[in-house]
Design a protein around this motif. Structure first.
Motif, mmCIF file in Angstrom:
data_model
loop_
_atom_site.group_PDB
_atom_site.id
_atom_site.type_symbol
_atom_site.label_atom_id
_atom_site.label_comp_id
_atom_site.label_asym_id
_atom_site.label_seq_id
_atom_site.Cartn_x
_atom_site.Cartn_y
_atom_site.Cartn_z
ATOM 1 N N THR A 28 0.992 -1.380 0.070
ATOM 2 C CA THR A 28 -0.117 -0.036 0.026
ATOM 3 C C THR A 28 0.795 1.284 -0.057
ATOM 4 N N LYS A 29 1.885 1.158 1.007
ATOM 5 C CA LYS A 29 2.842 2.454 1.105
ATOM 6 C C LYS A 29 3.653 2.484 -0.261
ATOM 7 N N ARG A 30 4.161 1.476 -0.780
ATOM 8 C CA ARG A 30 5.182 1.629 -1.930
ATOM 9 C C ARG A 30 4.450 2.075 -3.016
ATOM 10 N N ASP A 31 3.213 1.824 -3.084
ATOM 11 C CA ASP A 31 2.343 2.362 -4.118
ATOM 12 C C ASP A 31 1.822 3.754 -4.285
ATOM 13 N N GLY A 32 2.068 4.350 -3.186
ATOM 14 C CA GLY A 32 1.749 5.675 -2.653
ATOM 15 C C GLY A 32 0.354 5.899 -1.952
ATOM 16 N N GLY A 33 -0.032 4.608 -1.431
ATOM 17 C CA GLY A 33 -1.393 4.482 -0.816
ATOM 18 C C GLY A 33 -1.260 5.591 0.555
ATOM 19 N N CYS A 34 -2.444 5.584 1.242
ATOM 20 C CA CYS A 34 -2.364 6.199 2.726
ATOM 21 C C CYS A 34 -2.684 4.679 3.578
ATOM 22 N N LEU A 35 -2.012 4.723 4.559
ATOM 23 C CA LEU A 35 -2.239 3.722 5.458
ATOM 24 C C LEU A 35 -3.579 4.250 6.376
ATOM 25 N N THR A 36 -4.322 3.048 6.719
ATOM 26 C CA THR A 36 -5.599 3.424 7.765
ATOM 27 C C THR A 36 -5.100 3.468 9.079
ATOM 28 N N ASP A 37 -5.653 3.813 9.890
ATOM 29 C CA ASP A 37 -5.480 4.047 11.342
ATOM 30 C C ASP A 37 -5.424 2.661 11.941
ATOM 31 N N ASP A 38 -6.288 1.684 11.600
ATOM 32 C CA ASP A 38 -6.235 0.355 12.036
ATOM 33 C C ASP A 38 -4.792 -0.514 11.305
ATOM 34 N N GLN A 39 -4.506 0.042 10.207
ATOM 35 C CA GLN A 39 -3.140 -0.500 9.569
ATOM 36 C C GLN A 39 -1.885 -0.127 10.447
ATOM 37 N N ILE A 40 -2.087 1.310 10.687
ATOM 38 C CA ILE A 40 -0.880 1.570 11.412
ATOM 39 C C ILE A 40 -0.606 1.288 12.825
ATOM 40 N N ASP A 41 -1.912 1.012 13.394
ATOM 41 C CA ASP A 41 -1.938 0.648 14.893
ATOM 42 C C ASP A 41 -1.536 -0.839 14.864
ATOM 43 N N TRP A 42 -1.853 -1.557 14.073
ATOM 44 C CA TRP A 42 -1.513 -3.037 13.893
ATOM 45 C C TRP A 42 0.124 -3.208 13.909
ATOM 46 N N VAL A 43 0.511 -2.530 12.434
ATOM 47 C CA VAL A 43 1.860 -2.863 12.183
ATOM 48 C C VAL A 43 2.830 -2.356 13.184
ATOM 49 N N ILE A 44 2.541 -1.467 13.980
ATOM 50 C CA ILE A 44 3.414 -0.747 15.068
ATOM 51 C C ILE A 44 3.385 -1.873 16.193
ATOM 52 N N ASP A 45 2.416 -2.291 16.646
ATOM 53 C CA ASP A 45 2.109 -3.186 17.730
ATOM 54 C C ASP A 45 2.739 -4.534 17.413
ATOM 55 N N ALA A 46 2.538 -4.980 16.151
ATOM 56 C CA ALA A 46 3.019 -6.096 15.705
ATOM 57 C C ALA A 46 4.697 -6.154 15.676
ATOM 58 N N TYR A 47 4.919 -5.276 15.157
ATOM 59 C CA TYR A 47 6.615 -4.850 14.986
ATOM 60 C C TYR A 47 7.281 -5.064 16.597
ATOM 61 N N THR A 48 6.548 -4.182 17.188
ATOM 62 C CA THR A 48 7.111 -4.268 18.697
ATOM 63 C C THR A 48 7.101 -5.729 19.394
ATOM 64 N N ARG A 49 6.047 -6.360 19.283
ATOM 65 C CA ARG A 49 6.043 -7.652 19.556
ATOM 66 C C ARG A 49 6.788 -8.804 19.084
ATOM 67 N N GLY A 50 7.385 -8.353 17.862
ATOM 68 C CA GLY A 50 8.155 -9.434 17.126
ATOM 69 C C GLY A 50 7.403 -9.917 15.941
ATOM 70 N N ASP A 51 5.903 -9.771 15.584
ATOM 71 C CA ASP A 51 5.271 -10.411 14.720
ATOM 72 C C ASP A 51 5.534 -9.932 13.483
ATOM 73 N N VAL A 52 5.997 -8.770 13.252
ATOM 74 C CA VAL A 52 6.514 -8.273 12.016
ATOM 75 C C VAL A 52 8.008 -8.143 12.021
ATOM 76 N N ALA A 53 8.829 -8.900 10.940
ATOM 77 C CA ALA A 53 10.073 -9.128 11.162
ATOM 78 C C ALA A 53 10.911 -7.636 10.904
#
Length: 437
Positions: A18-43
């Motif tokens: 989504t971001k690579r192609d110039g799109g905007c991330l939703t609030d839900d996407q941002i909340d999820w990716v930050i939380d998942a990265y902090t927990r180690g679920d996003v590499a």
């Protein structure tokens, strides 16, 4: 048993696309990716790709605000309301020779303001405040929240690492950006700085946004955009926030390197030191005192406080409180080489980036987030922009603890200065503009 993906679950690859192609991330996407990265679920490699996409495609103001809020929500928030004095903090976007935190924190504290200076380590070619402070024998960066509060109440200033519980998402992402070429992304710089500072709980914040060859922001337009974004984030969160745009086309002071910058900072606290370091320290101190709202702020003469020795005394107490010996000898690399001027003339330009890169190659910085740094490595310059030099005069002295690093350090400084035989000596102004109320 695994069911279908719920609406609250996401796929990191979809977010990257989504971001690579110039799109905007939703609030839900941002909340999820930050939380998942902090927990180690996003590499790390996935977050690296997302960070690069953000660098290349940018973020809308709404995305930056949500990204910042998600970083804050990844950990705890500090509370300084129990202190007997108001709080103010300073953050610099980083520059070569930028040791301002070291004299600034004790100076502002000597004016009656509590200064919780949560600092970081080296980022690319610019030195980290904690790396510099760790050149002082015995000094420790890691303090518990309780230790920090006690020191703020009893001494008035603390320079330390942000605790693991404070914006842990930023701590992971900060180290990752350093080694993936994504340091310069304005949305990531703004959210990184402001998530820590808002979570830290300071009442007032003064930002030193650097502009020029030695800064992450090479142009005034980019620096202004970053400053305005950060001031808006701070004010929206209830933190009185002001930004100064300052010149980093040439390095600050006369040294770049951990221990060497500590020594220079103490010279400033003794009433001496380079004129530009003193000028910027005083300007930022005045802004911090005013923003803090401390009683009688408008009548406090920060220059008088500096020259009285009160800030030096407070520095010594601050170092001792964190296990350091303020009287100890600061390490200096025993392997030395000099770079001399090939012609006479006025030094009209000094490439701050080249100077920072030389210090890094001498051992003062890190290439990977787990690398150690040398306390004694760095560069000293014996003339600065606007001064006249003579052919054969020593321009730079390189120090390192590793002899084989010397040649690369010296090579990096070749061509780092511009000399004009026809020019007249001059003085440059550091402060470009002020942004905020």
């Amino acid at each position: 048993m695994l069911g279908a993906m719920s609406s609250s679950q996401h796929d990191a690859v979809d977010i990257i696309r989504t971001k690579r192609d110039g799109g905007c991330l939703t609030d839900d996407q941002i909340d999820w990716v930050i939380d998942a990265y902090t927990r180690g679920d996003v590499a790390d490699e996935q977050m690296s790709a997302l960070a690069m996409a953000i660098l290349l495609q940018g973020m809308e103001p709404r995305e930056i605000e949500r990204w910042t809020a998600a970083m804050i929500a990844s950990g705890e928030r500090m509370d300084f309301s129990t202190l007997s004095r108001p709080t103010a903090d300073k953050h610099s976007t980083g520059g070569v020779g930028d040791k301002i935190t070291l004299p600034l924190a004790p100076l502002v504290a000597a004016c009656g303001v509590a200064v919780p200076q949560l600092s970081g380590r080296g980022l690319g070619h610019t030195g980290g405040t904690l790396d510099k402070m760790e050149a002082i024998p015995g000094w420790r960066a890691e303090l518990s929240n309780d230790e920090m509060l006690v020191q703020l109440e009893e001494v008035g200033a603390v320079v330390c690492a942000a605790g693991a519980g404070l914006a842990p998402a930023d701590k992971k992402l900060y180290a990752l950006r350093d080694v993936t070429g994504t340091v310069e992304a304005i949305p990531l710089i703004a959210s990184s700085i402001m998530s820590k500072k808002i979570a830290e709980g300071t009442g007032a914040l003064v930002l030193d946004v650097k502009v020029g060859s030695g800064a992450f922001m090479k142009t005034e337009a980019d620096a202004r955009e970053l400053a305005e974004r950060m001031v808006a984030l701070g004010e929206a969160a209830g933190v009185r926030t002001v930004a100064l745009l300052t010149d980093m086309s040439a390095p600050l002071g006369r040294t770049a390197g951990n221990g060497m910058e500590v020594t220079e900072s103490v010279e400033v606290l003794r009433g001496g030191g380079p004129a530009d370091v003193r000028e910027l320290t005083l300007a930022l101190a005045q802004e911090m005192v005013l923003a803090s709202g401390v009683e009688g702020a408008a009548e406090i003469d920060v220059e008088q406080v500096l020259d009285s020795g009160a800030a030096l005394e407070l520095w010594e107490r601050m170092i001792a409180a964190q296990g350091g010996d303020p009287a100890a000898e600061i390490p200096r690399g025993e392997h030395v080489a000099e770079v001399t001027a090939e012609e006479s003339g006025v030094l009209t330009a000094m490439d701050a980036y080249q100077v920072g890169l030389a210090a890094w190659r001498l051992g003062a910085g890190r290439a990977r987030k787990e690398d150690p740094v040398q306390a004694g490595a760095g560069v000293r310059w014996h003339a600065t922009v606007g001064e006249r030099v003579e052919a054969g005069q020593v321009l730079f002295t390189c120090h390192t603890e590793t002899a084989e690093r010397l040649d690369r350090g010296v090579e990096t400084l070749a061509g780092a200065v511009t000399l004009d035989p026809q020019a007249e000596p001059f003085t440059r102004s550091l402060i470009i503009d002020r942004i905020g109320r």
